[in-house]
Design a protein around this motif. Structure first.
Motif, mmCIF file in Angstrom:
data_model
loop_
_atom_site.group_PDB
_atom_site.id
_atom_site.type_symbol
_atom_site.label_atom_id
_atom_site.label_comp_id
_atom_site.label_asym_id
_atom_site.label_seq_id
_atom_site.Cartn_x
_atom_site.Cartn_y
_atom_site.Cartn_z
ATOM 1 N N ARG A 116 20.643 10.440 -48.163
ATOM 2 C CA ARG A 116 21.759 9.877 -48.919
ATOM 3 C C ARG A 116 22.696 10.974 -49.424
ATOM 4 O O ARG A 116 22.298 11.848 -50.187
ATOM 5 C CB ARG A 116 21.237 9.062 -50.102
ATOM 6 N N SER A 117 23.922 10.957 -48.933
ATOM 7 C CA SER A 117 24.968 11.900 -49.354
ATOM 8 C C SER A 117 24.659 13.347 -49.010
ATOM 9 O O SER A 117 25.232 14.267 -49.591
ATOM 10 C CB SER A 117 25.234 11.785 -50.873
ATOM 11 N N VAL A 118 23.759 13.580 -48.059
ATOM 12 C CA VAL A 118 23.429 14.939 -47.642
ATOM 13 C C VAL A 118 23.581 15.027 -46.128
ATOM 14 O O VAL A 118 23.053 14.192 -45.391
ATOM 15 C CB VAL A 118 22.003 15.343 -48.060
ATOM 16 N N ALA B 119 17.692 18.946 -46.217
ATOM 17 C CA ALA B 119 18.499 17.867 -46.804
ATOM 18 C C ALA B 119 17.722 17.126 -47.864
ATOM 19 O O ALA B 119 18.245 16.817 -48.949
ATOM 20 C CB ALA B 119 18.947 16.908 -45.702
ATOM 21 N N ILE B 120 16.469 16.825 -47.586
ATOM 22 C CA ILE B 120 15.645 16.116 -48.568
ATOM 23 C C ILE B 120 15.446 16.958 -49.819
ATOM 24 O O ILE B 120 15.496 16.456 -50.948
ATOM 25 C CB ILE B 120 14.297 15.726 -47.932
ATOM 26 N N PHE B 121 15.238 18.255 -49.622
ATOM 27 C CA PHE B 121 14.977 19.114 -50.785
ATOM 28 C C PHE B 121 16.212 19.283 -51.671
ATOM 29 O O PHE B 121 16.087 19.681 -52.827
ATOM 30 C CB PHE B 121 14.417 20.469 -50.329
ATOM 31 N N ARG B 122 17.389 18.996 -51.141
ATOM 32 C CA ARG B 122 18.574 19.021 -51.991
ATOM 33 C C ARG B 122 18.505 17.947 -53.063
ATOM 34 O O ARG B 122 19.197 18.023 -54.086
ATOM 35 C CB ARG B 122 19.837 18.820 -51.142
ATOM 36 N N ARG B 123 17.674 16.932 -52.850
ATOM 37 C CA ARG B 123 17.578 15.819 -53.792
ATOM 38 C C ARG B 123 16.298 15.845 -54.620
ATOM 39 O O ARG B 123 16.079 14.974 -55.450
ATOM 40 C CB ARG B 123 17.651 14.493 -53.019
ATOM 41 N N ALA C 140 1.384 15.882 -35.277
ATOM 42 C CA ALA C 140 2.786 15.514 -35.056
ATOM 43 C C ALA C 140 3.020 14.010 -35.117
ATOM 44 O O ALA C 140 4.161 13.561 -35.107
ATOM 45 C CB ALA C 140 3.256 16.051 -33.708
ATOM 46 N N ARG C 141 1.931 13.220 -35.185
ATOM 47 C CA ARG C 141 2.089 11.772 -35.235
ATOM 48 C C ARG C 141 2.528 11.270 -36.611
ATOM 49 O O ARG C 141 2.829 10.103 -36.771
ATOM 50 C CB ARG C 141 0.769 11.089 -34.860
ATOM 51 N N SER C 142 2.562 12.144 -37.597
ATOM 52 C CA SER C 142 2.968 11.744 -38.939
ATOM 53 C C SER C 142 4.458 12.005 -39.116
ATOM 54 O O SER C 142 4.877 13.157 -39.279
ATOM 55 C CB SER C 142 2.168 12.525 -39.999
ATOM 56 N N PRO C 143 5.310 10.957 -39.090
ATOM 57 C CA PRO C 143 6.757 11.171 -39.161
ATOM 58 C C PRO C 143 7.277 11.381 -40.582
ATOM 59 O O PRO C 143 8.393 11.851 -40.766
ATOM 60 C CB PRO C 143 7.322 9.874 -38.570
ATOM 61 N N ASP C 144 6.486 11.015 -41.589
ATOM 62 C CA ASP C 144 6.940 11.125 -42.973
ATOM 63 C C ASP C 144 6.948 12.581 -43.431
ATOM 64 O O ASP C 144 6.264 13.438 -42.870
ATOM 65 C CB ASP C 144 6.040 10.309 -43.901
ATOM 66 N N VAL C 145 7.744 12.831 -44.463
ATOM 67 C CA VAL C 145 7.769 14.153 -45.093
ATOM 68 C C VAL C 145 6.896 14.098 -46.334
ATOM 69 O O VAL C 145 7.119 13.285 -47.231
ATOM 70 C CB VAL C 145 9.211 14.562 -45.469
ATOM 71 N N HIS C 146 5.870 14.958 -46.368
ATOM 72 C CA HIS C 146 4.926 14.981 -47.490
ATOM 73 C C HIS C 146 5.234 16.173 -48.392
ATOM 74 O O HIS C 146 5.334 17.309 -47.905
ATOM 75 C CB HIS C 146 3.492 15.080 -46.969
ATOM 76 N N ILE D 212 13.258 8.133 -51.538
ATOM 77 C CA ILE D 212 13.887 8.570 -50.297
ATOM 78 C C ILE D 212 13.064 8.013 -49.146
ATOM 79 O O ILE D 212 11.838 8.197 -49.105
ATOM 80 C CB ILE D 212 13.961 10.110 -50.212
ATOM 81 N N ARG D 213 13.733 7.351 -48.214
ATOM 82 C CA ARG D 213 13.020 6.774 -47.081
ATOM 83 C C ARG D 213 12.324 7.867 -46.280
ATOM 84 O O ARG D 213 12.911 8.881 -45.933
ATOM 85 C CB ARG D 213 13.995 6.022 -46.178
ATOM 86 N N GLY D 214 11.048 7.644 -45.993
ATOM 87 C CA GLY D 214 10.281 8.608 -45.211
ATOM 88 C C GLY D 214 9.693 9.740 -46.022
ATOM 89 O O GLY D 214 9.093 10.662 -45.458
ATOM 90 N N LEU D 215 9.830 9.690 -47.344
ATOM 91 C CA LEU D 215 9.270 10.745 -48.205
ATOM 92 C C LEU D 215 7.998 10.234 -48.878
ATOM 93 O O LEU D 215 7.987 9.145 -49.451
ATOM 94 C CB LEU D 215 10.281 11.160 -49.265
ATOM 95 N N VAL D 216 6.937 11.026 -48.804
ATOM 96 C CA VAL D 216 5.681 10.716 -49.491
ATOM 97 C C VAL D 216 5.435 11.833 -50.498
ATOM 98 O O VAL D 216 5.265 12.995 -50.117
ATOM 99 C CB VAL D 216 4.504 10.623 -48.510
ATOM 100 N N ALA D 217 5.447 11.484 -51.779
ATOM 101 C CA ALA D 217 5.252 12.470 -52.840
ATOM 102 C C ALA D 217 3.824 12.379 -53.364
ATOM 103 O O ALA D 217 3.355 11.304 -53.760
ATOM 104 C CB ALA D 217 6.245 12.235 -53.973
ATOM 105 N N HIS D 218 3.123 13.502 -53.366
ATOM 106 C CA HIS D 218 1.746 13.566 -53.862
ATOM 107 C C HIS D 218 1.771 14.241 -55.235
ATOM 108 O O HIS D 218 2.085 15.433 -55.340
ATOM 109 C CB HIS D 218 0.864 14.374 -52.916
#
Length: 283
Positions: free
Chosen positions: A35-37, A50-54, A75-81, A93-99
């Motif tokens: 979004r906006s990046v 781009a994700i880390f900008r947010r 490589a089968r994990s498309p999400d960003v952890h 953020i779509r595709g973001l998994v925060a632990h």
């Protein structure tokens, strides 16, 4: 433009008009990463930046994504952890998994332009959180590509004392072996060990009468001359089948008892694998 990400407001401040941003995006000279990046490249590094900008400054890449950056991830994990301190507010953020983690990330390293947890931290986090059959191949591969050393894994797992899943990680870390060459080989070795059999030796070379290495076995027990192998789809090739027959005949003639297993055995009836080998190892 340099290989980095830009907020939409930064592009406008740099002199681009809204129409120019739209046109560059349509021409794939800019990619809307989040979004906006925007970023000039649509590769993983551009997406991460781009994700880390947010994200807050305390966030670091970890778990599956961190393992990928270190060279041993799935490589089968498309999400960003990412790993964030407990209680940190993270935008959706779509595709973001925060632990959320109570254990701080020590000395993050810069990979793909973003801060990332160490290879040992990523490996142990995965060893705590994944199923055993998924975790073992990752630990083996972590050592195989030299992302870290066994001692680093042992030190890291000790830091996770009392955290969820640490008992499994403590059990798996000493069993990790850099000699494993594929996912199924690691899983087959784990099935044998979990079944109470001695740890098999990976990648055994069997020499001919002159002592020259002739055939290599996936797994085996030298003293008992028992070999254990996983047969995947590649073994269905006609040329490969002919070579396998010659190999199996030679091994049998030279005192080796070979046992071959498939995905059906490995994933649906692992107890059958153990029961098949018990008489050979404990006659």
């Amino acid at each position: 433009m340099a290989e980095q990400s830009y907020r939409y407001s930064e592009l406008l401040a740099a002199g681009l008009s809204r129409e120019q941003v739209r046109r560059l995006t349509e021409q794939s000279r800019l990619h809307r990463m989040s979004r906006s990046v925007y970023a000039p490249s649509a590769n993983q590094a551009g997406r991460l930046q781009a994700i880390f900008r947010r994200l807050p400054a305390t966030a670091v890449v970890g778990f599956q994504t961190g393992a990928q950056l270190h060279g041993f991830g799935d490589a089968r994990s498309p999400d960003v952890h990412v790993i964030v301190p407990a209680g940190e507010i993270i935008p959706r953020i779509r595709g973001l998994v925060a632990h959320e983690a109570v254990l701080p990330v020590r000395d993050p390293v810069l990979l793909a332009g973003v801060p990332c947890a160490s290879a040992a931290r990523c490996a142990v986090d995965l060893a705590r959180s994944l199923r055993r059959m998924e975790a073992m191949p990752l630990l083996d591969l972590c050592l195989r590509v030299a992302a870290c050393q066994p001692e680093e894994l042992r030190i890291e797992v000790a830091r996770h004392d009392r955290l969820r899943g640490v008992r499994q990680a403590r059990d798996l870390v000493p069993r990790a072996d850099p000699r494993a060459e594929c996912r199924q080989e690691s899983q087959l070795r784990l099935v044998l060990m979990d079944g109470g059999l001695p740890p098999p030796e990976p990648q055994i070379w069997v020499p001919d009468s002159n002592g020259i290495p002739l055939y290599r076995l996936d797994l085996g027990y030298r003293r008992q001359r028992v070999g254990v192998e996983y047969d995947g789809s590649s073994h269905l090739d006609r040329v490969r089948l002919r070579r396998d027959r010659a190999r199996m005949n030679w091994l049998a003639a030279n005192g080796w008892q070979m046992r071959h297993f498939t995905d059906q055995d490995l994933y649906r009836r692992p107890a059958h694998i153990v029961q098949t080998l018990i008489p050979l190892l404990h006659p």
